[in-house]
Design a protein around this motif. Structure first.
Motif, PDB file in Angstrom:
ATOM      1  N   LYS A   5       0.846  -1.340  -0.029  1.00  0.00           N
ATOM      2  CA  LYS A   5       0.012  -0.103  -0.213  1.00  0.00           C
ATOM      3  C   LYS A   5       0.786   1.393   0.033  1.00  0.00           C
ATOM      4  O   LYS A   5       0.438   2.454  -0.399  1.00  0.00           O
ATOM      5  N   TYR A  41      -2.410 -10.332 -10.299  1.00  0.00           N
ATOM      6  CA  TYR A  41      -2.686  -9.901  -8.934  1.00  0.00           C
ATOM      7  C   TYR A  41      -2.899  -8.342  -8.706  1.00  0.00           C
ATOM      8  O   TYR A  41      -3.791  -7.782  -8.437  1.00  0.00           O
ATOM      9  N   LYS A  45      -5.806  -5.602  -8.453  1.00  0.00           N
ATOM     10  CA  LYS A  45      -5.680  -4.773  -6.887  1.00  0.00           C
ATOM     11  C   LYS A  45      -5.791  -3.339  -7.542  1.00  0.00           C
ATOM     12  O   LYS A  45      -5.822  -2.371  -6.793  1.00  0.00           O
ATOM     13  N   PRO A 436     -10.318 -12.986  -0.639  1.00  0.00           N
ATOM     14  CA  PRO A 436      -9.554 -11.907  -1.233  1.00  0.00           C
ATOM     15  C   PRO A 436      -8.193 -11.517  -0.396  1.00  0.00           C
ATOM     16  O   PRO A 436      -6.960 -11.719  -0.882  1.00  0.00           O
ATOM     17  N   ALA A 437      -8.342 -11.304   0.838  1.00  0.00           N
ATOM     18  CA  ALA A 437      -7.351 -10.688   1.737  1.00  0.00           C
ATOM     19  C   ALA A 437      -6.487 -12.074   1.893  1.00  0.00           C
ATOM     20  O   ALA A 437      -5.169 -11.807   2.123  1.00  0.00           O
ATOM     21  N   GLY A 440      -4.518 -12.765  -1.128  1.00  0.00           N
ATOM     22  CA  GLY A 440      -3.410 -11.773  -1.203  1.00  0.00           C
ATOM     23  C   GLY A 440      -2.312 -11.560  -0.554  1.00  0.00           C
ATOM     24  O   GLY A 440      -1.202 -11.195  -0.917  1.00  0.00           O
ATOM     25  N   GLU A 441      -2.696 -11.745   0.828  1.00  0.00           N
ATOM     26  CA  GLU A 441      -1.586 -11.884   1.779  1.00  0.00           C
ATOM     27  C   GLU A 441      -0.532 -12.964   1.288  1.00  0.00           C
ATOM     28  O   GLU A 441       0.744 -12.509   1.447  1.00  0.00           O
ATOM     29  N   SER A 495     -17.282 -15.362  -7.393  1.00  0.00           N
ATOM     30  CA  SER A 495     -16.086 -15.086  -6.898  1.00  0.00           C
ATOM     31  C   SER A 495     -14.783 -15.696  -7.284  1.00  0.00           C
ATOM     32  O   SER A 495     -13.724 -15.004  -7.570  1.00  0.00           O
ATOM     33  N   TRP A 522      -9.854  -7.214  -7.803  1.00  0.00           N
ATOM     34  CA  TRP A 522      -9.647  -8.336  -6.695  1.00  0.00           C
ATOM     35  C   TRP A 522     -10.360  -7.951  -5.419  1.00  0.00           C
ATOM     36  O   TRP A 522     -11.078  -9.108  -5.085  1.00  0.00           O
ATOM     37  N   ASP A 523     -10.337  -6.807  -4.999  1.00  0.00           N
ATOM     38  CA  ASP A 523     -11.133  -6.776  -3.445  1.00  0.00           C
ATOM     39  C   ASP A 523     -12.683  -6.973  -3.558  1.00  0.00           C
ATOM     40  O   ASP A 523     -13.426  -7.002  -2.702  1.00  0.00           O
ATOM     41  N   GLU A 524     -13.291  -6.958  -4.878  1.00  0.00           N
ATOM     42  CA  GLU A 524     -14.763  -7.258  -5.148  1.00  0.00           C
ATOM     43  C   GLU A 524     -14.995  -8.832  -5.122  1.00  0.00           C
ATOM     44  O   GLU A 524     -16.000  -9.117  -5.070  1.00  0.00           O
ATOM     45  N   ARG A 527     -17.237 -10.674  -2.635  1.00  0.00           N
ATOM     46  CA  ARG A 527     -18.861  -9.913  -2.427  1.00  0.00           C
ATOM     47  C   ARG A 527     -19.929 -10.843  -2.662  1.00  0.00           C
ATOM     48  O   ARG A 527     -19.813 -11.883  -3.680  1.00  0.00           O
TER      49      ARG A 527
END
Length: 684
Positions: A5, A41, A45, A436-437, A440-441, A495, A522-524, A527
């Motif tokens: 970030k 990825y 993002k 996603p988290a 992603g991690e 997803s 990605w973050d969607e 959902r």
RNA sequence: GGCGGGGUAGCUCAGGUGGUUAGAGCGUCGGAUUCAUAACCCGAAGGUCACGGGUUCAACUCCCGUCCCCGCUACCA
């Protein structure tokens, strides 16, 4: 601290393939697949990322290959550049730019880089003696000199290495050196070269790597760097006498080019410039701004160049930032053996694409799942089949298919509306939201295997939910409930179409088309409203097909054939050239007995022996310790070449050479007279 | 020889500032099920965490030594 970030943009490079052969699965698993997953990825993002690669087209091996094939170097690299580039593209490696080091922009960039360092007085200039071909008026690179190997007597050994016994050599060691170009014997002549004094930058490197990257670099990379730094760095030549490569931008240096290891990494920068020019953006922030994250994906053989030499160059230049991480992988083996281009022991990408059309994602999946992240790993076709049939197809493909078929059966392919939620519904959606988290991690820590397994867990989550809810049983009594169940299953499918993107781009796309949903950020991905009620789905189609036994068998047979071809080549070691009786008669070979033997300290292969030749006692050093213990050798009758010029080995003068027989496996055995003759008997 | 990485279930791999029954996937076996590409789901069996010492109340995890695999490096008359 290394949170993505905090970075404004990402510069990701994948090792430049050398343009003298095609790409195989080892390259893919080690470098290109992980790098591609990482980049896809980041793009999903929404990051500003540039993914850089290109062909490495300079260096001596390419000029040799050109000569052998009666082509120009440019023709050779043109062929492989396009073969590699096309294969990458078809395979779905999504470079922003795939450039090449023979491009004008690279020559410019590399020459300018050299000039900057030169003007800053970074280089050390030194004269040395090197072989020179007088007929062709040129200096000879190590590979351009051939001669008799001083070790095994092979007559076509190269100046840097004997291909018969594997020994690394220097040109001056060769007996009867000849120029590969003219066939004449070359002469020693003075030449001038420029060296990068790595030793001067040791403190900077120590602090940067050993202190600042102790925790975020992989152990294999960190360890290798520490090893180099602890051994002490020495100046490295950055120029060569050669007519293929980037010309030195200095007066009076015609016939000199940049050495490939100096030239090639600058290729990353040139490629970035090429990309930026086309896109109309500024390339500089990607390499110079501290808020850019620079990551090099490479194999373990490249660690020293990317962690020691290239960073030193960037640092010495002054305006560049240093790489933030160099996630090097180990090596991939194939069916238990090392992958080898020369032995044709490989799965070539361009052949795979032909043999398994439309199955890019299967290979991507298998190579990611078995990527040699922490240690060497083995690729087998049986494993390839199992992972396709029992994982991709049975878990991922099957879940999507079950959901699609049920929705078409009960609701004509229209997405049903979710009603009241049960605990299980809520739990499932909550679990889905975490993916996603979690994935992603793992990706940001370069743990691609772990990330992939996690992605598959989302499909498992779907399968479990579907089995627990049993909509096929409930439909008769409670169709309303089934609507909710299938709505949730479809959200999981949606997803999956988002989160499988980096790993399985073709499948993700196909799934999106089947569901009729757009590509998403990605973050969607987690959902539960990715697909709206009333939306019409397309017809179900299989995402994966079974890999049949016959296909596996065919691939294995192909490899067995390669092994066979290879063995017959090796067995037939050709005879050496005809020699004269006079030459033979010059050699004084005698029978002798080994009186004592001991291992030379700090060596693996060397045995120091005292021989009784009948005439004298003498010391001989031989590289046989891997085959004979000192104890078992004492008392043996041997044949020794007694009038060979003495030579110091590890500080011990060796007065002669013991004759050994060597079989194709490399085993050694003493040559000895059939009857027990007294010492000093002559051989003729 | 020096240095680096690694040696954990049949296979591919996780793990841990030392602490209750050492984890996952695949394979195997059993059960349940039939919407699904004989797939999914549930469960079970399987490991003296390479070997030998040591430190400790306690080690697979720390220390010492040994062996094996991979790489870098030296060496090969």
């Amino acid at each position: 601290m290394n949170n993505n970030k905090s970075y404004k943009r990402h510069t990701v490079t994948a090792a430049l393939p050398y343009a003298n052969g095609p790409i195989h699965i080892g390259h893919l698993a080690g470098v290109y697949v992980p790098a591609d997953i990482y980049v896809r990825y980041l793009r999903q993002k929404g990051k500003d990322v540039v993914y850089i690669c290109g062909s490495d087209e300079h260096g001596v091996p390419i000029t040799i290959k050109a000569r052998q094939e009666n082509k120009t170097p440019q023709q050779v690299v043109d062929y492989y550049h396009h073969l590699i580039k096309d294969a990458f593209q078809e395979f779905g490696i999504a470079f922003d730019v795939y450039s090449r080091t023979s491009a004008d922009i690279h020559h410019e960039t590399a020459a300018a880089f050299f000039t900057t360092l030169y003007d800053k007085g970074v280089f050390v200039e030194q004269e040395s003696e090197q072989y020179f071909d007088e007929e062709n008026q040129q200096f000879l690179a190590d590979r351009y000199i051939t001669g008799t190997c001083p070790h095994c007597g092979y007559e076509s050994a190269y100046g840097d290495q004997c291909e018969s016994c594997g020994t690394s050599l220097s040109p001056a060691e060769l007996i009867k050196p000849r120029s590969v170009i003219s066939g004449n014997s070359p002469v020693m002549r003075k030449t001038r070269h420029w060296y990068l004094p790595l030793d001067k930058y040791e403190p900077m490197l120590r602090e940067w790597i050993l202190e600042n990257h102790k925790d975020d670099w992989k152990p294999n990379v960190y360890g290798q760097c520490k090893s180099w730094l602890d051994l002490g760095l020495i100046p490295r030549g950055v120029t060569r006498d050669l007519d293929w490569g980037v010309q030195l931008p200095l007066e009076g240096t015609e016939g000199k080019v940049l050495y490939v290891w100096f030239d090639a990494p600058i290729g990353y920068i040139s490629a970035t410039r090429e990309w930026a020019a086309e896109k109309g953006v500024d390339w500089k922030p990607y390499w110079k701004s501290p808020d850019s994250k620079l990551v090099h994906f490479i194999g373990k053989d490249n660690i020293v160049f990317h962690c020691i030499m290239f960073p030193t160059m960037l640092h010495a230049e002054g305006s560049y930032k240093l790489p933030d991480n160099v996630p090097a992988n180990e090596f991939l083996n194939l069916e238990g053996d090392k992958i080898s281009t020369s032995r044709n022991w490989a799965v070539w990408l361009h052949e795979y694409l032909q043999d398994f059309p439309g199955k890019q994602d299967v290979l991507r999946y298998v190579l990611c799942a078995t990527a040699p992240e922490t240690k060497d790993n083995d690729f087998t076709w049986k494993d390839f089949q199992a992972r396709n049939n029992h994982e991709l197809l049975a878990i991922f493909g099957n879940f999507v298919n079950r959901t699609m078929v049920l929705t078409h059966k009960y609701f004509d392919g229209r997405v049903p509306e979710a009603g009241d939620m049960t605990d299980n519904d809520r739990e499932t959606l909550k679990n889905m939201a975490a993916f996603p988290a979690k994935i992603g991690e793992s990706l940001e820590l370069y743990r691609f295997r772990e990330a992939l397994a996690e992605m598959m867990n989302l499909a498992r989550l779907g399968n479990r939910y579907l089995t627990e809810e049993e909509p096929w049983k409930k439909f008769k009594e409670d169709p309303e409930r089934v609507k909710t169940i299938l709505n949730i299953c479809l959200q999981v499918c949606a997803s999956l179409s988002v989160l499988s993107g980096p790993f399985l781009p073709f499948t993700a796309h196909k799934l999106q088309e089947m569901l009729g949903v757009p590509a998403r950020a990605w973050d969607e991905g987690g959902r539960s409203d990715l697909i709206a009620p009333g939306h019409q789905l397309n017809q179900p189609a299989f995402l994966f097909e079974k890999v049949e036994d016959e296909q596996v068998k065919a691939q294995l047979e192909k490899l067995m054939q390669a092994r066979k071809d290879n063995q017959s080549d090796e067995d037939a070691k050709p005879f050496k050239e005809t020699t004269t009786f006079d030459d033979f008669a010059k050699m004084d070979m005698r029978t002798a007995t080994i009186l004592s033997a001991e291992k030379v300290p700090k060596t693996k292969k060397l045995l120091k022996m005292t021989l009784d030749t009948g005439i004298d006692q003498r010391t001989v050093v031989a590289g046989i310790a891997e085959f004979y213990n000192p104890e078992e050798v004492v008392g043996k009758k041997v044949v020794v070449l007694a009038n060979l010029e003495p030579r110091k080995i590890k500080g011990i003068e060796s007065q002669g050479m013991i004759l050994m027989a060597e079989n194709p496996d490399g085993d050694l055995a003493f040559v000895k007279p059939e009857k027990d003759f007294e010492n000093g008997s002559t051989i003729s």
